[in-house]
Design a protein around this motif. Structure first.
Motif, PDB file in Angstrom:
ATOM      1  N   ARG A 185       6.905  -3.101   2.356  1.00 48.91           N
ATOM      2  CA  ARG A 185       7.098  -3.739   1.056  1.00 48.91           C
ATOM      3  C   ARG A 185       6.579  -2.889  -0.104  1.00 48.91           C
ATOM      4  O   ARG A 185       6.608  -3.332  -1.249  1.00 48.91           O
ATOM      5  N   TYR A 186       6.126  -1.692   0.187  1.00 49.92           N
ATOM      6  CA  TYR A 186       5.528  -0.836  -0.846  1.00 49.92           C
ATOM      7  C   TYR A 186       6.641  -0.031  -1.517  1.00 49.92           C
ATOM      8  O   TYR A 186       7.285   0.817  -0.888  1.00 49.92           O
TER       9      TYR A 186
ATOM     10  N   GLU B 156       5.572 -11.855  -5.812  1.00 43.04           N
ATOM     11  CA  GLU B 156       6.277 -10.898  -4.962  1.00 43.04           C
ATOM     12  C   GLU B 156       5.520  -9.586  -4.807  1.00 43.04           C
ATOM     13  O   GLU B 156       6.070  -8.615  -4.294  1.00 43.04           O
ATOM     14  N   ASP B 157       4.275  -9.546  -5.245  1.00 38.55           N
ATOM     15  CA  ASP B 157       3.472  -8.324  -5.121  1.00 38.55           C
ATOM     16  C   ASP B 157       2.975  -8.214  -3.678  1.00 38.55           C
ATOM     17  O   ASP B 157       1.917  -8.708  -3.313  1.00 38.55           O
ATOM     18  N   HIS B 158       3.772  -7.551  -2.862  1.00 37.54           N
ATOM     19  CA  HIS B 158       3.466  -7.502  -1.427  1.00 37.54           C
ATOM     20  C   HIS B 158       2.262  -6.611  -1.129  1.00 37.54           C
ATOM     21  O   HIS B 158       1.590  -6.795  -0.123  1.00 37.54           O
TER      22      HIS B 158
ATOM     23  N   SER C  40      -0.911  -7.824   1.026  1.00 34.91           N
ATOM     24  CA  SER C  40      -1.456  -7.059   2.145  1.00 34.91           C
ATOM     25  C   SER C  40      -2.976  -6.967   2.058  1.00 34.91           C
ATOM     26  O   SER C  40      -3.691  -7.203   3.044  1.00 34.91           O
ATOM     27  N   LEU C  41      -3.484  -6.646   0.853  1.00 42.74           N
ATOM     28  CA  LEU C  41      -4.934  -6.539   0.707  1.00 42.74           C
ATOM     29  C   LEU C  41      -5.585  -7.917   0.761  1.00 42.74           C
ATOM     30  O   LEU C  41      -6.703  -8.071   1.263  1.00 42.74           O
ATOM     31  N   ARG C  42      -4.870  -8.939   0.280  1.00 42.94           N
ATOM     32  CA  ARG C  42      -5.390 -10.305   0.396  1.00 42.94           C
ATOM     33  C   ARG C  42      -5.581 -10.676   1.863  1.00 42.94           C
ATOM     34  O   ARG C  42      -6.599 -11.248   2.262  1.00 42.94           O
TER      35      ARG C  42
ATOM     36  N   ALA D 185      12.450  -5.353  -1.505  1.00 40.38           N
ATOM     37  CA  ALA D 185      11.034  -5.732  -1.587  1.00 40.38           C
ATOM     38  C   ALA D 185      10.690  -6.329  -2.942  1.00 40.38           C
ATOM     39  O   ALA D 185       9.955  -7.323  -3.030  1.00 40.38           O
ATOM     40  N   GLU D 186      11.208  -5.710  -4.018  1.00 42.73           N
ATOM     41  CA  GLU D 186      10.909  -6.186  -5.372  1.00 42.73           C
ATOM     42  C   GLU D 186      12.199  -6.175  -6.202  1.00 42.73           C
ATOM     43  O   GLU D 186      12.446  -5.242  -6.964  1.00 42.73           O
ATOM     44  N   PRO D 187      13.006  -7.207  -6.054  1.00 41.58           N
ATOM     45  CA  PRO D 187      14.321  -7.209  -6.716  1.00 41.58           C
ATOM     46  C   PRO D 187      14.267  -7.207  -8.236  1.00 41.58           C
ATOM     47  O   PRO D 187      15.250  -6.857  -8.878  1.00 41.58           O
ATOM     48  N   ALA D 188      13.122  -7.574  -8.812  1.00 36.56           N
ATOM     49  CA  ALA D 188      13.029  -7.607 -10.276  1.00 36.56           C
ATOM     50  C   ALA D 188      12.303  -6.386 -10.837  1.00 36.56           C
ATOM     51  O   ALA D 188      12.031  -6.328 -12.034  1.00 36.56           O
TER      52      ALA D 188
END
Length: 664
Positions: free
Chosen positions: A514-515, A67-69, A73-75, A545-548
């Motif tokens: 997502r940041y 979930e690391d958006h 993005s950089l990928r 974006a990051e629920p955890a």
């Protein structure tokens, strides 16, 4: 007793409302981290065109956290860069490194609205700015000479070229002597005449008089004695090598392109006459290499090495081309052949190290780099890469030591200087990091990443106004980059410019939906300034974006506390603890939320849990005593509050504890 109990419960709730304002918050900070270093290194790889290495780094982050958006993005940016580079290779190299950099900048700016790749029209528009058309990408057109050594701009690649040229010249001299020795006197005379004409052509190329060179070479070929097939192949290979030198000297110009085409043609003619000559294949490989046609270069170098398996330079060039083509296992094999043939050839050890790194074999990479440095003690690039491996292991002391050694031998190596600054910051040596980044910026004041890193170091040194200036420069230079806008927001916030911080955080958040970092800090700024609804909006965006995410859930809990929505606060703190089960702060917040919810028995359990984990947490002991009093458990309240006053008589809750004890 009932009256006393009511007073205590009322006092407890009143104290809780005061505590609500002091629930412990988590701002998303600006400190360097292993993750930040991974992003920084990946961006550096992208800037150098090493897209696969950047992809490998992002893939590792995504394996740890799908979930690391930000990593996604950089990928995506690295994938797009790799695609553009492939187009660059397939279509005759019309796309230069500068073109790809501009295209990637457009890709970054448009990625929020365009999830696909850049269109052909986008590429045409970039190329039109320098009067190059995709229609001219074939043949010898648009050649862009590039440095292809994995050793960056180190002199080792130049030395390897010089050795290759000498080896090729020696091979020519030996072969010519053999052919002359076998010929009759009359044939020898013709051969010498041919040699003189070839020499004249070479001199003409050195003067960039290509017309005269063509005439001399054509006459030379016409005078080759009938039936001397091997000699003819040798002369064509010699001519090809001469044209390569013209290409190498003129690069991406009309003369350079003409020379490259002539070199390829002469090499191919030589191979047709005698396919057993390695030199023609080697020259062909060099032309393809310098055009970044890595697959073609690999094919030619592979054939050269097959024909002459004792020539370590052939396997070396084969390895370099295979690496650039993304064929890391093949490159490894080629470089391993090179070091077997010549274990003293330090560039091969260096490049073998880079290949092991690409194959995610850091221990082998470290060993190879160390061998390169042992052979050549002033091999700055090797020392730098050794430092980077230690940095990935979070052994920042050794990393800094090796970066310093790299700088000892190459003080102008900005990559080592920047990496040294990072390692120093991780060691808490912020003043030293500040000095390193200052030196790097003196050499390259516009480097975006270094300005951003300097801003973070200035924040650590509490030089907030200076941090703002560096952060502004980075954010202005890369307006599409959400991370730089975030750093600017952090610097403004630390400097007391709340309006500036909110503005920068909003820019950062808009750049990447997502940041979460800017959304966390926006939420807390609005919460601190009395706007819980606005705070809730930003933190809910972050949660989607990051629920955890620990910080997101803990701070959402704080917003719900401010709203006195205790069930939601409890739910958020429990999610935070799922992310970080050992976090005492979140556990304290959860216990207080249970008190607010009037679930005193559950609050008591959590406080006891905290004291099991941290026996000297006197705040937990104090609040446990109050909670027991609120539950009507006077004996337990007395025990805990008396223990507090005995163990920590200077605790801030002393007066309240004494008051409760008096009332029991």
């Amino acid at each position: 007793m009932d009256r006393k109990k009511l007073i205590i419960i009322g006092g407890g709730i009143f104290a809780l409302l005061i505590l609500a304002a002091s629930f412990l918050l988590f701002r998303s900070g600006g400190d360097f981290s292993r993750r930040d270093n991974t992003f920084r290194l990946a961006r550096e790889y992208i800037e150098k065109g090493e897209y696969q290495r950047a992809l490998d780094l992002m893939d590792k982050l995504l394996i740890d956290n799908p979930e690391d958006h930000e990593a996604r993005s950089l990928r995506d940016e690295a994938i797009e860069g790799k695609r553009l580079a492939e187009l660059h290779r397939a279509d005759g190299s019309a796309l230069t490194a500068e073109d790809i950099a501009r295209l990637l900048e457009e890709f970054r700016e448009s990625r929020n609205s365009n999830n696909g790749s850049l269109s052909l029209a986008d590429i045409e528009r970039i190329l039109a700015a320098r009067d190059v058309s995709l229609g001219s990408m074939g043949g010898a057109g648009g050649i862009a000479r590039q440095e292809n050594s994995l050793a960056d701009s180190e002199a080792q690649s130049t030395a390897a070229e010089a050795q290759a040229a000498e080896a090729a010249a020696e091979e020519r001299r030996r072969a010519e002597a053999e052919e002359l020795a076998k010929a009759s006197a009359a044939v020898q005379a013709r051969m010498r005449e041919v040699n003189d004409l070839v020499a004249r052509g070479k001199s003409s190329i050195a003067r960039n008089d290509f017309k005269a060179a063509k005439e001399a070479f054509a006459e030379a070929v016409s005078k080759i004695p009938q039936g001397e097939i091997r000699f003819e192949a040798q002369k064509l290979a010699d001519i090809s090598d001469a044209w390569y030198e013209g290409f190498s000297r003129n690069g991406n110009t009309s003369l350079g392109n003409e020379a490259a085409g002539n070199a390829v043609q002469a090499a191919q003619d030589s191979i047709k006459k005698d396919p057993s000559l390695a030199l023609a294949q080697y020259t062909l490989g060099r032309v393809f290499r310098d055009r970044s046609r890595w697959n073609d270069a690999s094919t030619a170098f592979k054939e050269a090495f097959r024909l002459d398996p004792h020539n370590y330079l052939y396997s070396y060039e084969l390895g370099r081309s295979e690496f650039r083509g993304g064929q890391y296992n093949d490159a490894r094999s080629a470089f391993e052949s090179t070091v077997r043939l010549n274990s003293q050839f330090e560039p091969a050890w260096y490049n073998l190290g880079g290949t092991y790194s690409a194959l995610k074999r850091p221990s082998d990479a470290l060993s190879a780099y160390q061998k390169a440095a042992a052979l050549k003690s002033d091999y700055a690039a090797a020392w730098r890469e050794i430092g980077r491996i230690y940095s990935t292991r979070e052994d920042y002391a050794r990393a800094a030591e090796n970066y310093a050694r790299a700088l000892q031998y190459n003080p102008k190596d900005l990559a080592s200087l920047r990496d040294l600054g990072y390692a120093q910051s991780q060691l808490g040596q912020n003043s030293a990091a500040e000095a390193s980044f200052t030196q790097a910026l003196a050499a390259d004041p516009d480097d975006v990443q270094t300005n951003d890193n300097m801003a973070l170091v200035k924040i650590s040194l509490q030089k907030y106004k200076e941090a703002v200036e560096y952060a502004k420069k980075a954010a202005a230079a890369a307006p599409a980059n959400e991370r730089y806008a975030y750093t600017l927001g952090l610097a403004c916030e630390k400097a007391g410019d709340i309006d500036g911080a909110i503005s920068a955080y909003k820019v950062s958040a808009a750049r990447n939906p997502r940041y979460v970092r800017p959304r966390i800090n926006l939420g807390l700024l609005y919460l601190d300034n009395g706007f819980p609804n606005e705070a809730l909006n930003y933190l809910m965006e972050a949660c989607r974006a990051e629920p955890a995410n620990f910080e997101v859930n803990n701070n959402l809990g704080n917003v719900y506390v401010r709203m006195e929505n205790w069930p939601q606060a409890v739910e958020c703190y429990e999610r935070a603890l799922t992310a970080q089960p050992g976090n005492i702060i979140a556990r304290m917040n959860l216990a207080r939320a249970y008190v607010g919810e009037r679930n005193l028995s559950r609050a008591k359990e959590v406080y006891l849990e905290i004291l099991r984990l941290a026996p000297n947490n006197y705040d937990a002991l104090f609040e446990l005593g109050k909670t027991c009093a609120g539950m009507g458990d006077g004996e337990s309240a007395k025990r805990y509050l008396a223990a507090l006053l005995e163990k920590n008589p200077g605790h801030s809750g002393k007066a309240e504890a004494e008051k409760i004890l008096t009332s029991l």
